[in-house]
Design an enzyme around this catalytic site. Structure first.
Site, PDB file in Angstrom:
ATOM      1  N   HIS A 103       0.810  -1.214   0.000  1.00 23.34           N
ATOM      2  CA  HIS A 103       0.000   0.000   0.000  1.00 23.34           C
ATOM      3  C   HIS A 103       0.845   1.268   0.000  1.00 23.34           C
ATOM      4  CE1 HIS A 103      -3.806   1.854  -0.065  1.00 23.34           C
ATOM      5  NE2 HIS A 103      -4.453   1.048   0.758  1.00 23.34           N
ATOM      6  N   ASP A 152      -2.093   1.975  -4.865  1.00 22.58           N
ATOM      7  CA  ASP A 152      -3.370   2.364  -4.252  1.00 22.58           C
ATOM      8  C   ASP A 152      -4.432   1.305  -4.542  1.00 22.58           C
ATOM      9  OD1 ASP A 152      -2.279   4.748  -3.326  1.00 22.58           O
ATOM     10  OD2 ASP A 152      -2.800   5.822  -5.165  1.00 22.58           O
TER      11      ASP A 152
END
Length: 427
Positions: free
Chosen positions: A399, A403
């Site tokens: 992450h 995204d």
């Protein structure tokens, strides 16, 4: 008599130490010139060490699992007459030229069990079980699906004692017959002895890598359902007309779909050097394919997967599987991956949340193909119920780099190709 000290040689650029994986000789044993006496493991590869002299081993550096620094004493050998001078660190006797992976057995996935399987079905550890009279298949290689093996392991049954069907494969019915004859499901079994197993070699490397991945990478996972009915029909047509080409599993088709999609999602095909704070997005796709083995996870790499057609991918998958199975996988075939595909094959389940192969930033997990009724257009503006083949695809991402929107959009784009497979063959 004299003593010769064999020092740990430099076996790779940047390698400061290596792990003792397996001693083939002990203190007091005689070792011959050019005979392998110990296996040493670096981050990826296992390197057998050969003795440059003949003599008796009188001292060793440590036990299996211990680390030995480059240039330090690995073994001391007592030799007849004068011993050759101890080789300095930069001139230490070179290890055997061939670099092999952990000495394991890796079976090529059986398309009849699961055409998209990457996972390898390891032989279960021998477990206490009733011991009937041996039958003709007692010492033959046990053939059984992973599900049968797992069930037998849970029940404490050694499959080598179970009589197989005429084709030599053990099925659930054969296991049921064995259980019925030997006391049934409710039969009491002696408790297994407690075991303490030192975590060394490939198992320790896997533990360290997985811990580092989960500790350093904020994972998130996304799962999407894909209708692979048309894809499976296309695969069947290609196989029916393949000639002398290798049989296609679903994996080359999936890899091709992924490679065609990646140019629009360069953040997926990347590696993150978190110490330097640099993300490298790669133009070429070096596709890792994770495989479960007796020793643990291995990830051979298909280099430049985007430049290979379906048959070339099928050949490379088979070649790498065979190289791993025979212990001939080279070090560079286990390194340099930019994205990994992993699967549990017939045990794939509904969904998976795979752990990223650090420093990569994503890993893709196709799951088991199942058949299920679905509503489909009937061509007249309505719907009808039809049996379809479905497969979930999971993706785990870093992450810090990827995204959630990008991961979901990427898998949706892959899904579009999978559900309209003619597009996969379009250049």
């Amino acid at each position: 008599m004299a003593k010769f000290t064999f020092k740990m040689p430099d076996i790779g650029e940047g390698i400061a130490e290596a792990e003792i994986v397996q001693w083939h000789k002990a203190v007091g044993d005689t070792v011959n010139e050019d005979e392998e006496f110990v296996d040493m493991m670096t981050d990826k590869a296992t390197v057998p060490m050969e003795s440059p002299v003949t003599g008796k081993i009188v001292e060793i550096a440590g036990a299996e699992g211990d680390m030995v620094s480059i240039g330090s004493m690995l073994v001391v050998i007592e030799v007849e007459g004068e011993a050759p001078e101890d080789a300095p660190e930069d001139e230490a006797p070179a290890p055997k030229a061939e670099v092999v992976e952990e000495r394991i057995e890796v079976e090529t996935p059986d398309a009849s069990d699961a055409d998209h399987a990457l996972a390898v079905d390891p032989e279960p550890e021998p477990l206490p079980a009733p011991t009937p009279a041996p039958h003709p298949q007692q010492h033959a290689k046990v053939l059984a699906t992973p599900a049968v093996r797992a069930r037998a392991k849970d029940l404490g049954v050694d499959l080598s004692h179970v009589k197989p069907a005429e084709d030599g494969r053990i099925r659930h019915g054969d296991l049921d017959a064995f259980l019925s004859y030997n006391g049934g499901y409710g039969a009491a079994a002696p408790a297994r002895k407690d075991e303490e197993i030192k975590v060394i070699g490939m198992r320790r490397r896997i533990a360290e890598n997985m811990a580092a991945s989960k500790r350093n990478i904020p994972h998130f996972s996304y799962v999407e359902e894909c209708d692979v009915t048309a894809l499976e029909e296309l695969r069947a047509q290609l196989n029916a007309n393949r000639g002398d080409k290798p049989k296609l599993t679903i994996l080359p088709l999936l890899i091709t779909a992924i490679c065609k999609t990646l140019p629009d999602f360069p953040m997926i095909n990347a590696r993150y050097d978190d110490e330097a704070g640099v993300v490298t997005r790669y133009g070429s796709v070096n596709m890792g394919m994770a495989a479960q083995t007796d020793a643990g996870l291995m990830v051979p790499v298909i280099k430049d997967a985007q430049a290979k057609n379906l048959w070339q991918l099928a050949n490379e998958i088979a070649r790498l599987a065979e190289a791993a199975r025979t212990g001939k996988a080279k070090a560079d075939e286990m390194q340099g991956g930019t994205l990994t595909v992993t699967s549990l094959g017939p045990l794939g389940g509904v969904a998976t949340t795979p752990v990223i192969n650090r420093p990569e930033v994503a890993i893709i997990g196709p799951n088991r193909i199942i058949e299920r009724p679905m509503f489909v257009p009937d061509g007249n503006g309505g719907e009808r119920i039809e049996k379809r083949k479905l497969m979930n695809i999971s993706i785990s991402c870093d992450h810090r780099v990827v995204d959630g929107w990008d991961a979901a959009s990427f898998i949706q784009a892959v899904r579009k190709l999978i559900e309209s497979p003619a597009l996969i063959l379009v250049s």
